[in-house]
Design a protein around this motif. Sequence first.
Motif, PDB file in Angstrom:
ATOM      1  N   HIS A 114       2.364   4.690  -7.791  1.00 20.09           N
ATOM      2  CA  HIS A 114       2.127   4.640  -6.330  1.00 20.09           C
ATOM      3  C   HIS A 114       2.784   5.945  -6.016  1.00 20.09           C
ATOM      4  O   HIS A 114       3.475   6.755  -6.679  1.00 20.09           O
ATOM      5  N   TRP A 116       4.916   7.854  -2.904  1.00 19.37           N
ATOM      6  CA  TRP A 116       5.912   7.702  -1.681  1.00 19.37           C
ATOM      7  C   TRP A 116       5.990   9.250  -0.877  1.00 19.37           C
ATOM      8  O   TRP A 116       6.261  10.090  -1.618  1.00 19.37           O
ATOM      9  N   HIS A 127       3.616   8.495   6.634  1.00 21.18           N
ATOM     10  CA  HIS A 127       2.452   7.710   6.298  1.00 21.18           C
ATOM     11  C   HIS A 127       1.296   8.866   6.333  1.00 21.18           C
ATOM     12  O   HIS A 127       0.549   9.200   7.315  1.00 21.18           O
ATOM     13  N   CYS A 128       0.988   9.303   5.213  1.00 24.02           N
ATOM     14  CA  CYS A 128      -0.069  10.518   5.089  1.00 24.02           C
ATOM     15  C   CYS A 128      -0.033  10.667   3.675  1.00 24.02           C
ATOM     16  O   CYS A 128       0.698  10.134   2.893  1.00 24.02           O
ATOM     17  N   GLU A 131      -0.643   8.231   0.627  1.00 25.99           N
ATOM     18  CA  GLU A 131       0.490   7.155   0.418  1.00 25.99           C
ATOM     19  C   GLU A 131      -0.244   5.773  -0.074  1.00 25.99           C
ATOM     20  O   GLU A 131      -1.072   5.348   0.725  1.00 25.99           O
ATOM     21  N   THR A 132       0.526   5.375  -1.244  1.00 21.93           N
ATOM     22  CA  THR A 132       0.112   3.948  -1.582  1.00 21.93           C
ATOM     23  C   THR A 132       1.332   3.250  -2.250  1.00 21.93           C
ATOM     24  O   THR A 132       1.715   3.875  -3.037  1.00 21.93           O
ATOM     25  N   PRO A 133       1.750   2.242  -1.854  1.00 22.18           N
ATOM     26  CA  PRO A 133       1.180   1.458  -0.535  1.00 22.18           C
ATOM     27  C   PRO A 133       1.916   1.959   0.758  1.00 22.18           C
ATOM     28  O   PRO A 133       2.642   3.103   0.629  1.00 22.18           O
ATOM     29  N   ARG A 134       1.919   1.342   1.857  1.00 23.68           N
ATOM     30  CA  ARG A 134       2.318   1.593   3.067  1.00 23.68           C
ATOM     31  C   ARG A 134       3.900   1.429   2.850  1.00 23.68           C
ATOM     32  O   ARG A 134       4.004   0.216   3.334  1.00 23.68           O
ATOM     33  N   GLU A 136       7.706   1.013   4.054  1.00 22.63           N
ATOM     34  CA  GLU A 136       8.502   1.099   5.312  1.00 22.63           C
ATOM     35  C   GLU A 136       9.965   0.943   5.036  1.00 22.63           C
ATOM     36  O   GLU A 136      10.442   1.159   3.772  1.00 22.63           O
ATOM     37  N   TRP A 155      13.044  -0.670   0.862  1.00 19.45           N
ATOM     38  CA  TRP A 155      11.725  -1.229   0.395  1.00 19.45           C
ATOM     39  C   TRP A 155      11.774  -1.805  -1.134  1.00 19.45           C
ATOM     40  O   TRP A 155      12.291  -0.967  -2.050  1.00 19.45           O
TER      41      TRP A 155
END
Length: 323
Positions: A114, A116, A127-128, A131-134, A136, A155
């Motif tokens: 993934h 970050w 968030h750009c 990015e996977t996953p979203r 937070e 997270w």
Amino acid sequence: MRRTASPLSLIMLGFGTFLLVLAPLLVWYVHPRAAVNPIDIDTTAVYNGRGSVFDLDRVETVSDQAITVTQRVRGNVEASVDSGNAVWDVITTVDTEKSLPAADPHDALDFSPHRWVLDRETTKPVHCCEETPRIEGEAYLKFPFDVQKRSYQWWDNTLGDTVVMRYQGTEKVQGYTGYRFTASVPATKTGTRLVPGSLVDEPDRPQVLAEEWYSNHGLELVVDQATGRVIYAQTGPRRTLRAPGGDEDATVLLDAEKLAFTTGTQKEAVRQAKRDSGQLRLLGEVLPVGALVAGFALAVTGGILVARGRKEEERPGLSGTAQ
């Protein structure tokens, strides 16, 4: 003869003034720009422990297995420069002795890639950049700089949500003191997976869309206060399958009460924390205080010498006296 201010006194006054101006610049300008997350990061953290895993060859859960979790974090420099953020690509693998050593991480028992993206100064998710996953929360992989004695939203990538990491005091790791945070995760449904019905106690059905559940016996992190670097991590993941709408676990995929940083990972994390926090302390405390004290002493001394030289210059000379 009349005396004037010596070049040395002027130099002392000028250099002292320079140091007095430099001190606040180090605190308010240089130090904040040094406390940024890197874009060229390349680190590996290894967790070891024992627990139960689902053996694909035997199609059953096997207990008391040695488990190794490897987390590789690499910075994508090109994407970071283009976006102005820190873009980190993360690969997490879970292995048993059967799958180690593996030439290809895809051969691991579990393989999870993934990306970050984080703000370089605040460590908050951005968030750009595909990015996977979203992601937070306030922290993931590391805490923000200047960690406070409070709870943080951390997270949990397996959960797909944040958990509250509560401050629990200080703890030493390899002789180095950090802030300790803990949390636990109750059993939570995280998704679905198509599996043979026999795995969820429905042998008459060839395929079942089983529910995936996740909980954690306990998360523990010890963090460097200045940099937010994690110098010790411990996790207790439990991942299971349930029949659709079921209340009980039917198959255990992974269950380990304690997977923790190896000694080598701890030592390397402490080494980097000491180096980075030392540099920040040098720029934010040691050099500014030194510049302030030295600058004040030099400016005062130089000012006194210059003033004394001017008074001598203004004093009338002795005329008509044979020398």
